[in-house]
Write an enzyme that holds these catalytic residues in place. Sequence first.
Site, short mmCIF file in Angstrom:
data_model
loop_
_atom_site.label_atom_id
_atom_site.label_comp_id
_atom_site.label_asym_id
_atom_site.label_seq_id
_atom_site.Cartn_x
_atom_site.Cartn_y
_atom_site.Cartn_z
N GLU A 157 -2.95 -10.74 5.80
CA GLU A 157 -2.46 -11.08 7.15
C GLU A 157 -2.87 -12.49 7.55
O GLU A 157 -3.19 -12.75 8.72
CB GLU A 157 -2.97 -10.06 8.19
CG GLU A 157 -2.42 -8.66 8.03
CD GLU A 157 -0.92 -8.58 8.32
OE1 GLU A 157 -0.41 -9.36 9.15
OE2 GLU A 157 -0.25 -7.72 7.70
N GLY A 184 0.84 -1.20 0.00
CA GLY A 184 0.00 0.00 0.00
C GLY A 184 0.87 1.25 0.00
O GLY A 184 1.81 1.36 0.78
#
Lengths: 668, 668
Positions: B435, B192
């Site tokens: 994650e 990101g």
Amino acid sequence: MSASKVQTNVDLDKERIKCNFNIQELTYIIDGGKHKTLQRRQIENNVFTSGKHEDQVPDECLSLKERYENAVRKSLDYGDLVRNELLAITGLENFGTPILRRTADAFFKEISPLLLHLGMFVPTIMGQCTAEQQAKWLPLALNLEIYGTYAQTELGHGTFIRGLETTATYDSSTEEFVLHTPTLTAYKWWGGGLGKTANHCIVVAQLYTKGKCYGVHTFIVQIRDAETHEPLPGIKVGEIGPKMGFNTADNGYLGFDHYRIPRENMCMKNAQVLKDGTYMKLGNAKLTYGTMVFVRVTLVSDSAFNLAKAATIAVRYSAVRRQSEAKPGAPEPQVLDYPTQQHKLFICISSALAMQFTANWLWKTFTKYLSEMKKGNVDNLPELHALSSCLKAVSTSDAAAYIEQCRLACGGHGYMTSSRLPHIYSFVVATRTYEGDYTVLLLQTARFLIKAWEQAESGVNLTPTVSYLSRACKVKNTWENSSEGIIRSFEAVAAGKIAHCVKNIREKMQNGLDLDEAWLLTTNLLVSAAEAHCRAVLLRVYHEEAKRLTEESSLNVKEVVDQLVQLYLTYWSLERTGDLLRYTSISENNIHQLEKKYEELLAAIRPNAVGLVDAFDICDEILQSTLGAYDGRVYERLMEEALKTPLNSESVNPAFHKYLKPYRQAKL
Amino acid sequence: MSASKVQTNVDLDKERIKCNFNIQELTYIIDGGKHKTLQRRQIENNVFTSGKHEDQVPDECLSLKERYENAVRKSLDYGDLVRNELLAITGLENFGTPILRRTADAFFKEISPLLLHLGMFVPTIMGQCTAEQQAKWLPLALNLEIYGTYAQTELGHGTFIRGLETTATYDSSTEEFVLHTPTLTAYKWWGGGLGKTANHCIVVAQLYTKGKCYGVHTFIVQIRDAETHEPLPGIKVGEIGPKMGFNTADNGYLGFDHYRIPRENMCMKNAQVLKDGTYMKLGNAKLTYGTMVFVRVTLVSDSAFNLAKAATIAVRYSAVRRQSEAKPGAPEPQVLDYPTQQHKLFICISSALAMQFTANWLWKTFTKYLSEMKKGNVDNLPELHALSSCLKAVSTSDAAAYIEQCRLACGGHGYMTSSRLPHIYSFVVATRTYEGDYTVLLLQTARFLIKAWEQAESGVNLTPTVSYLSRACKVKNTWENSSEGIIRSFEAVAAGKIAHCVKNIREKMQNGLDLDEAWLLTTNLLVSAAEAHCRAVLLRVYHEEAKRLTEESSLNVKEVVDQLVQLYLTYWSLERTGDLLRYTSISENNIHQLEKKYEELLAAIRPNAVGLVDAFDICDEILQSTLGAYDGRVYERLMEEALKTPLNSESVNPAFHKYLKPYRQAKL
């Protein structure tokens, strides 16, 4: 197909070599015959060689306004192709067939702004207008001299048509209807192509004449000037704004300020208002049911096709993608080798096939009933309505859930729009809501089922799809580990749930509630009962149609289709152990047998998985997916698509000079 | 709050009047104390009075490039607010608390391009760098003189970190690491803010020194020129293209062509490479586990918050929306009065509360274990890892499913992005993947559970969250219709499934498979067992925390929270009748009792439903929803938002003159 020209991923090559059945043969079965496959391929070939479906910049990078304008251009290109290529081959009677929808997918990742022109405006004129009216409007519409859409839903009113607020009040002094939007909630809302494209519109409104309301009727209304395209005086029209999907269709709002249309613009096939304002009912309005059922069959078939797309993408990608270590030190296996991945994907392949077979079967049933209805026999209408309601609800719901399962099974890359999976999901999940929401439709089926149960109790003969209720009334189910045994058990579950609802409603009424109250408090159980009925229908139709369609197939095709049917039966048995334990004699030991069988089926299907999705025969131009293309050049395509995004056309984005740098300098 | 100034929808007014508990009191409990609520409100007030969070044009109408540039501007405005308002009140130790995430939601419908700067770049420096390194890099980063991100995942490598291909080869002659991307699949992908914003980056790469590979390590790498922002020679960096969500974060790709960085840029807290190339392991790398667990706790809490948002929107809208006839001729009821709607929504309210209480409990457990770990006791690490893995998996999965359920319960209008529901879904469903993917994490928990079962069999004492296995080893479960009884039954289900997996693995090994093969073929059952364990933990923690947190509450708050807990227990019992029938002594009669209780709970919660979502206290600026605003001006807001779309700034779109008109003229 273009796919054969480039180097294919080596893992996909191996998959295709080890596939043990004739892929082509299965494609013919799915398409409904060899000639249909060949015709479809010819059309696809003609359409795609034009190259007009291709975008230079990924559509999602553009502003909504640019996307709309781009979609209008492509609609016209596509319209020409429809006329020149498709209709020339299939003829007008096949207008709106799956082939059209398939090729449209190559042009529009989302949807054409003219979709409702062809999908609702034209069919409504054909279905609800007199011959005279059709002679006037159809040529204009089919020739794209006018662009129409359909406006029924209002800002405050959806499912409940009787609640619509827009009024059409007849004024005999001028022989006109006065259309009016009395409140904010009465604004028409959602019509596809209504915001900017359409200059005509079918409007559904409450008809008033001689001071009396006759309920909702349809009217043909011009909303924009033919030359300037400006909204006409008394018309408020615009776009409703961004949505989860369908962003290239300018869904619109529409309000009327005492807007006048000629009396002749009322759709007059089933009802008329005479010049003096006399209201007359004509014909059999029940026949307009046909359109509704037709749309639902189409949605079942669309669900099948879109799920087939998602399964194709996820299965091919899972053959290319390698990840983790199944054994320490061994090379990373193809993710398709993980039973958890097989569990997620193979049911999607099988469900797509189940839905396709069921859609075709429903279509046959529908046309049979329709011809009977035209002869005046409407006895089968309730069953057809109940059937199309629950199959629409369950197919769109299953398809949406499984498409998202395919997307999630592709990990992070499934989140990229270039995978196409987010589009497919947002498209299909919308069909779960429109043309009858999931819950509402299942409750309509439930009403039919409760009546059927009461008939079964009193010994009345039931129509085919609910005849199992008569048996269930008398005989207790015994679990039997065979296809027919499993299907009968699912019928027993449905019957048990329906009986449970009936008992519940009767108890509540004995305790003083009226039927409406008792029904309302039983609705959660009723939804579940209707879903169980639909599942039983799906299991039976899938099993029987698969058998019928492969009767003359080669042994290997027979076997692979049977494995998919068995997978479906076993998967759903394991999903519904609670129901089976409650309503059948299934034992813990039977459940272990099912688990073992399921494990074996996954292993048996694994070598043919890529072959099975290849058999859906969805070409790259339609699939438009970086992850799912025939050649498996997954990573190359992901990078190629990334490089097309306009953010990459400058090495430094202006935001650095405009914001980031001044911000830092201000602090130094 | 701004909400009090305008006229509220009359139905919502009535809902708030009939609410029978003190909403404020429940808000304090959810926030963790009155002082926290007041602090949060003060911060929110300060942030929103700036008005800098407001957009004139809905973000989704813009091109991706415009959206990115807009987000950069807002990131800096937001950064200032963080510094000036939030940190001044909460202090640095609370950096990254829920308050920050709440207020960020008002600025970014999707995400800030600087999120990973604060969320990963800074924490990695704090956690994995030496004091000397921190002294150099932290001030630059915290002062936004450099913008960093985190690059781990590669185009061809996600979950399996050991499979990463990027190399960092030490060259002792120049005392530099040479970073290199050997293949297309080795390109970093997803970071990101990596595409256009970051000029620095934490890079995870395979460390090679003196001809040997020491596995993956982290490095601080400058990727763009500080002044010109141009990518440095040897760096290939760009944006990865449009995604299902997160479109205002410029997720990027990154490739190295023998790119050199100083030796000192290796993060050296846990391992070092000396000048001569000698590799040295230092400290306890297990402590870096802490970051991972922290992120997972955050995701559980995020799931709770986002589900609370969706529930707030759907419940308020369902109180305003009226539809159909429950009784012939009666006015259209609020859709919230339909039991089918209550069934869809009340479980969402309850689940949001369950997740929030569990996230807080997990955080407490985590900090307790962390302080023990710092003293050298790592005994609890496996339990903490197993717990955070399954809670992350199940919370993100539940939240995504329930958010979509809320969206679908809003019918067509839930499909409008102005409802905010599509954003919330696409945001949360991504957390199901990143994650640690759902399936992968549950299999990690399963590994712990299988070990625990084996320990229980051999009489070893188990850690708290699996101690039920010891009991299950000895005593057969008896169904008991009480909270504790239901929770114990779910523990019996989990134990039964784990035992079933153990048996399955052992049988396969007796038939000649090795452990890895037997494990692989049992993975579908193992995922289901781990989910059952997690559900049992959720049921117990929710029940016990709710009791503890309302110990001193007023009677009515106690009652309404207890109703939500009972709803959760009953709902899940009915969802899992199959498991309960297999592993406990539950009877058909018990199931009917549960159905009756469930019906009663829906009716009991109904009058407080709006009060309950009000208690989440999510203000309009954060909610940003046409359907969910406090005042219930649903239809007004839908129209106001529609009018903001740029397509409505012109009454005739240029596509008419450019395409539609010439097309028609060409045919006349």
